[in-house]
Design an enzyme around this catalytic site. Structure first.
Site, PDB file in Angstrom:
ATOM      1  N   GLU A   1      -3.692   1.384  -5.955  1.00 58.72           N
ATOM      2  CA  GLU A   1      -2.713   0.355  -6.294  1.00 58.72           C
ATOM      3  C   GLU A   1      -2.436   0.412  -7.785  1.00 58.72           C
ATOM      4  OE1 GLU A   1       0.011  -1.183  -5.576  1.00 58.72           O
ATOM      5  OE2 GLU A   1      -1.034  -1.910  -3.782  1.00 58.72           O
TER       6      GLU A   1
ATOM      7  N   CYS B   1       0.872  -1.178   0.000  1.00 56.33           N
ATOM      8  CA  CYS B   1       0.000   0.000   0.000  1.00 56.33           C
ATOM      9  C   CYS B   1       0.901   1.217   0.000  1.00 56.33           C
ATOM     10  CB  CYS B   1      -0.907  -0.003   1.233  1.00 56.33           C
ATOM     11  SG  CYS B   1      -1.929   1.479   1.393  1.00 56.33           S
TER      12      CYS B   1
END
Length: 243
Positions: free
Chosen positions: A111, A2
């Site tokens: 992402e 992340c």
């Protein structure tokens, strides 16, 4: 992993969701990046079985974990994520996993698909606030100054997100907040069951523009879905000459 996320909930929404006593004004943030301050939720001094969850504290820490034993952060890699499979035993995170587990509020995260670096905005199907599992550490310099730092735990991605990236943040369900934050009676081995992929239908992923790549871009347009261009057709097969 992340590497970027967003938190656009209001202070009142955060207070209500996490049972906080108080929370200073906190602006909407659409593109939170490493080394920037992030909001974390930590237990109060009285946290534990039968305690009042309203003693939870909201703090700002630098996103980029620095273990207390590091002499000079400039000589140490920036740890924005911790793999949940190894965090309990890894020297960098072992003490924090035992004594300083926290929650990292988020509205969703970004992402990038490795094959073409296409960014995706990934957010809860039901909207609202999610809480990533995190750890924090206060690093002290030789001159006595202190810096609160934090990292987000990651786990193997669920089936929904696996095509985008192999890992995702560990998401703690509201009913498990107290267990995760309770470092007095809940040792790391007692909360291993919480470090798992989110259910497949919990998140939705939409492609977004490359505006999110630049940290100076911070508006809601970062989360607007875009239509992906179809891949170019394959070239026609070469024709053989008869001469």
């Amino acid at each position: 992993m992340c590497g970027r996320f967003s938190l656009t909930a209001s202070p009142q929404q955060l207070k209500d969701h996490f049972d906080l006593v108080d929370l200073d004004g906190f602006p909407e943030r659409y593109n939170i990046a490493p080394t920037q301050p992030i909001l974390i939720i930590a237990s109060g001094e009285g946290q534990g079985p039968g305690s009042n969850v309203a003693n939870r504290r909201a703090l700002l820490v630098r996103w980029g974990f620095t273990p207390g034993w590091v002499k000079d952060p400039r000589d140490f890699p920036l740890l924005i994520n911790a793999r949940c499979e190894s965090a309990i035993e890894k020297a960098s995170f072992k003490a924090a996993m035992r004594h300083r587990r926290v929650l990292v509020p988020a509205s969703g995260f970004y992402e990038w698909r490795p094959s073409d670096r296409q960014p995706y905005w990934i957010s809860p199907q039901a909207g609202g606030i999610v809480a990533f599992a995190g750890v924090m550490e206060t690093w002290s310099s030789a001159d006595g100054s202190e810096l609160d730092t934090g990292a987000i735990l990651t786990v193997k991605a669920n089936a929904t997100l696996r095509a985008i990236h192999e890992r995702m943040p560990v998401v703690i369900a509201p009913g498990d907040y107290e267990r995760w934050l309770d470092c007095k009676t809940q040792e790391p081995r007692d909360v291993i069951d919480l470090m798992k992929p989110a259910p497949d239908d919990d998140f939705t992923a939409v492609p977004v523009s490359e505006l999110v790549n630049a940290v100076q871009n911070v508006g809601p347009q970062l989360q607007q879905p875009i239509e992906l261009k179809p891949p170019p057709p394959p070239p026609p097969p070469a024709q053989m000459s008869l001469f």
